[in-house]
Structure formats: structure tokens, C-alpha cells
Design a protein around this motif. Structure first.
Motif, short mmCIF file in Angstrom:
data_model
loop_
_atom_site.label_atom_id
_atom_site.label_comp_id
_atom_site.label_asym_id
_atom_site.label_seq_id
_atom_site.Cartn_x
_atom_site.Cartn_y
_atom_site.Cartn_z
N THR A 50 6.41 -2.35 -3.89
CA THR A 50 6.71 -2.48 -2.46
C THR A 50 8.00 -1.72 -2.14
OG1 THR A 50 8.02 -4.52 -2.57
CG2 THR A 50 5.63 -4.76 -2.44
N GLY A 51 8.09 -1.18 -0.94
CA GLY A 51 9.30 -0.47 -0.52
C GLY A 51 9.64 0.68 -1.45
N SER A 52 8.69 1.61 -1.61
CA SER A 52 8.89 2.61 -2.67
C SER A 52 8.84 4.05 -2.16
CB SER A 52 7.85 2.39 -3.77
OG SER A 52 6.57 2.20 -3.22
N ASN A 53 9.16 4.27 -0.89
CA ASN A 53 9.24 5.66 -0.42
C ASN A 53 10.67 6.20 -0.52
OD1 ASN A 53 10.39 4.30 1.69
ND2 ASN A 53 9.18 5.28 3.30
N SER A 54 11.57 5.43 -1.15
CA SER A 54 12.93 5.92 -1.39
C SER A 54 13.58 5.06 -2.46
CB SER A 54 13.77 5.84 -0.10
OG SER A 54 14.04 4.49 0.23
N LEU B 158 2.25 3.25 -3.78
CA LEU B 158 3.54 3.24 -3.09
C LEU B 158 3.39 2.54 -1.75
CD1 LEU B 158 4.45 6.99 -3.65
CD2 LEU B 158 5.17 5.07 -5.04
N ASN B 159 4.51 2.12 -1.19
CA ASN B 159 4.46 1.38 0.09
C ASN B 159 5.76 1.51 0.86
OD1 ASN B 159 5.82 -1.57 0.79
ND2 ASN B 159 3.96 -1.17 1.94
N SER B 160 5.62 1.49 2.15
CA SER B 160 6.70 1.16 3.08
C SER B 160 6.04 0.81 4.42
CB SER B 160 7.74 2.27 3.22
OG SER B 160 8.81 1.78 4.04
N PHE B 161 6.87 0.64 5.45
CA PHE B 161 6.31 0.25 6.75
C PHE B 161 5.99 1.44 7.63
CE2 PHE B 161 10.86 0.42 6.99
CZ PHE B 161 11.13 1.04 8.20
N THR B 162 6.32 2.66 7.18
CA THR B 162 6.02 3.87 7.95
C THR B 162 4.72 4.49 7.45
OG1 THR B 162 7.45 5.05 6.39
CG2 THR B 162 8.43 4.43 8.49
N ASP B 163 4.20 5.44 8.23
CA ASP B 163 2.98 6.13 7.82
C ASP B 163 3.12 7.61 8.15
OD1 ASP B 163 0.53 6.40 6.69
OD2 ASP B 163 -0.62 5.59 8.37
N ARG B 164 4.10 8.24 7.52
CA ARG B 164 4.42 9.63 7.82
C ARG B 164 3.79 10.54 6.76
NH1 ARG B 164 10.71 8.62 7.09
NH2 ARG B 164 9.73 8.03 5.13
N ASP B 165 3.62 11.81 7.12
CA ASP B 165 3.08 12.77 6.15
C ASP B 165 3.93 12.76 4.89
OD1 ASP B 165 1.14 13.41 7.93
OD2 ASP B 165 2.05 15.31 8.57
N GLU B 166 5.25 12.65 5.07
CA GLU B 166 6.13 12.73 3.90
C GLU B 166 5.94 11.54 2.95
OE1 GLU B 166 8.87 12.68 7.20
OE2 GLU B 166 10.40 11.90 5.85
N ARG C 130 -1.10 6.59 -4.81
CA ARG C 130 -1.49 6.42 -3.41
C ARG C 130 -0.34 5.83 -2.64
NH1 ARG C 130 -5.87 2.18 -3.43
NH2 ARG C 130 -5.15 1.75 -5.54
N TYR C 131 -0.37 6.03 -1.33
CA TYR C 131 0.63 5.39 -0.45
C TYR C 131 -0.12 4.52 0.54
CZ TYR C 131 4.17 4.64 3.10
OH TYR C 131 5.04 4.05 3.98
N ILE C 132 0.27 3.25 0.65
CA ILE C 132 -0.35 2.34 1.62
C ILE C 132 0.73 1.76 2.51
CG2 ILE C 132 -1.66 0.21 1.94
CD1 ILE C 132 -3.08 0.73 -0.70
N LYS C 133 0.56 1.97 3.81
CA LYS C 133 1.51 1.41 4.78
C LYS C 133 1.30 -0.10 4.90
CE LYS C 133 2.45 1.08 9.62
NZ LYS C 133 1.74 0.58 10.77
N ALA C 134 2.37 -0.86 4.82
CA ALA C 134 2.31 -2.30 5.10
C ALA C 134 3.74 -2.76 5.38
CB ALA C 134 1.73 -3.07 3.92
N ASP C 135 3.88 -3.58 6.40
CA ASP C 135 5.21 -4.06 6.78
C ASP C 135 5.49 -5.37 6.03
OD1 ASP C 135 7.47 -5.09 7.96
OD2 ASP C 135 6.85 -4.66 10.02
N MET C 136 6.44 -5.30 5.10
CA MET C 136 6.73 -6.45 4.24
C MET C 136 7.47 -7.58 4.99
SD MET C 136 5.41 -6.07 1.24
CE MET C 136 4.06 -4.93 1.48
N SER C 137 7.76 -7.37 6.27
CA SER C 137 8.35 -8.48 7.04
C SER C 137 7.25 -9.41 7.56
CB SER C 137 9.18 -7.95 8.21
OG SER C 137 8.36 -7.40 9.21
#
Ligand code: NAD
Length: 261
Positions: free
Chosen positions: A15-19, A38-46, A63-70
């Protein structure tokens, strides 16, 4: 018996792995052969480009999956969307620095939700998958602030102590199975979360950036060096290895001696 670290055939959710630390751990687990989600709350190309770069360099599936951990439901859906989970790294986290009487209630709620409750939700969904596979690793990213406190970080310190408690409980509930749960407690690592708290800390203490780094942050880290995301990736990978099969319910400090003081 010689122990090697081969995580091929394993799927790791971070979780929270785009940085920062989460990304460092994702790279390390992928280099050890794991497919990573990978995950974060954004869904950007980057965000998706990071996963592509990991796949390309390591030959694993990333893979990257958007999900808001809040949000509890999104935490649970993240694990379901990943489809399988052998390794769960609960890393997503935010920070806010303010004295308790001034601490904004919405910041308190967000920190408890993202830094603590998300790990409860993801663990609840991942354990049945691990049990079905007969193997699992939960690695919770706590902090030196999970073992000790600092002023002005009430929510963060409460959440990080809480995650150590969740770690111990998860370990006891899985102790008779080939599943372990441990918490890594980093000292200061120069990532976005640290960069963002420098201005507020400058204000609280009336110090320059250099003084905050030297006299507030690294003053508690006897090594006088930041820990690195690569070192944390290595620690997480070790905890996923066979050599660490009997390490469960404990904390591993990567803090340059902070908690030895
Ligand atoms: P970071 O800001 O680079 O990483 C935080 C990650 O969490 C990012 O990927 C961010 O996108 C993600 N995130 C934030 N809110 C989210 C949300 N609502 N849903 C999903 N993802 C979300 O900082 P970092 O230092 O890499 O922090 C990672 C973890 O390490 C955190 O739990 C932090 O508390 C912990 N930690 C950091 C340090 C340090 O000094 N950097 C020290 C001890 C512990």
C-alpha cells in the motif's frame, strides 16, 4: 540448510507505493522475484508507468491499483481487486505536525484511518488468501515513533504505536501457521513525508531547514545519517524469506540507533 531469498510465485501487495519507502520495498521484492501490486490514491499515467518500469527491469508482473487507504471499503476492495496476496506490506502513511490543542480533527481522523485502520482492513482480507495458499507474510511499516514519541505528532505516534499492537495480535492469531507478521520501525528516511514536515517543524521550533534536519531530525538518530529506501527494501525482503520464518510479532528497527538512546 542454506537460505536463499526466492520470492518467485509470490504476489506482494504494497500500500502507498508510488513513492518513497513503499516504492523501495516494491522494487526489492520484485528483484527477489515477486509479482508486485502497487497502490496509491491517484490514478495518473506516471503511477502505471512505475509498475511498467518494474516489470521491464525485473521480468516480474507489476500492476498499479488505485485505492484510497483512508476508506475502509477501498482498502478491502484493493486486496480483492489484486486477486491474491502472499505478501502484504502495509506502508501507506501521512503526517501532520501540530500541538494537541491546535491539532485539526480532520487530520487526526485521516492519520488514524490511513496509518492504522487501513492495515486492519487489508489484513482482514489478505489472511484468508494466505491461509488458502498455506503461506504468508505481513510486513507493517511502523516507525521509531511506534516505540517512542515526539511532541506535536500525537496522531502519528498513536497510529504507529497502534500498528505495533496490531502486528503482535496478527502474529498471535497466525502463530501456528506458516504466516508471520512483523513491523519495521524506520528512523528518518529522506522521502516526501519528511520533506513535507520540514516547513511546519521550522515554524514550531523557529529554525532553518538545515537546523531542523541537524537539530530535530538527525539529533535523535545517533548514526547521524538518514536510513534509505533501499535498506528498508532489504529489511522487508529478509522478513519475507525462509530464514525469517520464526520471526513473528516483533519490531525491527532501522533507525541508526535512535531507540537505543
Ligand atoms: P511518502 O510520502 O513518500 O510515501 C507515502 C505513501 O503513502 C505514498 O505512496 C502516498 O501516495 C501514499 N498515500 C498517502 N495517502 C494515501 C491514501 N489515502 N491512500 C493510499 N496511499 C496513500 O513517505 P514515506 O516516507 O515513503 O512513508 C511510507 C511509510 O513509512 C509511512 O507509513 C510512514 O509513516 C513510514 N515512515 C517513514 C519514515 C520517514 O522518515 N520517511 C520514518 C518512519 C516511518
Amino acid at each position: 540448510m542454506a537460505y536463499t531469498i526466492d520470492l518467485s510465485q509470490k504476489t506482494a501487495l504494497i500500500t502507498g507505493s508510488n513513492s518513497g519507502i513503499g516504492l523501495g520495498i516494491a522494487w526489492a521484492l520484485a528483484r527477489a522475484g515477486a509479482d508486485v501490486v502497487l497502490n496509491s490514491f491517484t490514478d495518473r499515467d506516471e503511477d502505471h508507468a512505475i509498475a511498467e518500469a518494474i516489470s521491464k527491469e525485473t521480468g516480474t508482473k507489476a500492476r498499479y491499483i488505485k485505492a484510497d487507504m483512508s476508506k475502509g471499503e477501498e482498502c478491502r476492495q484493493f486486496v480483492m481487486d489484486a486477486g491474491h496476496c502472499d505478501i502484504l506490506v502495509n506502508n501507506a502513511g501521512i503526517q501532520h505536525v501540530a500541538p494537541i490543542p491546535d491539532f485539526p480533527v480532520d487530520k487526526w481522523d485521516a492519520i488514524i484511518a490511513i496509518n492504522l485502520s487501513s492495515a486492519f482492513h487489508t489484513t482482514a482480507m489478505a489472511l484468508p488468501m494466505m491461509r488458502k495458499a498455506g503461506w504468508g507474510r505481513v510486513v507493517n511499516i511502523s516507525s521509531a515513533h511506534g516505540l517512542t514519541a515526539s511532541p506535536f505528532k500525537s496522531a502519528y505516534v498513536a497510529a504507529k504505536h497502534g500498528i505495533v499492537g496490531l502486528t503482535k495480535t496478527t502474529a498471535l492469531e497466525t502463530a501456528k501457521e506458516a504466516i508471520t507478521c512483523n513491523a519495521i520501525c524506520p528512523g528518518y528516511v529522506l522521502t516526501d513525508i519528511v520533506e513535507k514536515q520540514i516547513p511546519d517543524t521550522m515554524k514550531e521550533y523557529g529554525m532553518s531547514r538545515e537546523e531542523v534536519i541537524k537539530n530535530v531530525m538527525l539529533v535523535r538518530q545517533p548514526s547521524k545519517e538518514f536510513a534509505t529506501v533501499e535498506q528498508l527494501g532489504g529489511t522487508a525482503t529478509f522478513l519475507c524469506s525462509d530464514a525469517a520464518a520464526q520471526i513473528t510479532g516483533t519490531t525491527v528497527s532501522v533507525d541508526g540507533g535512535w531507540t537505543a538512546l
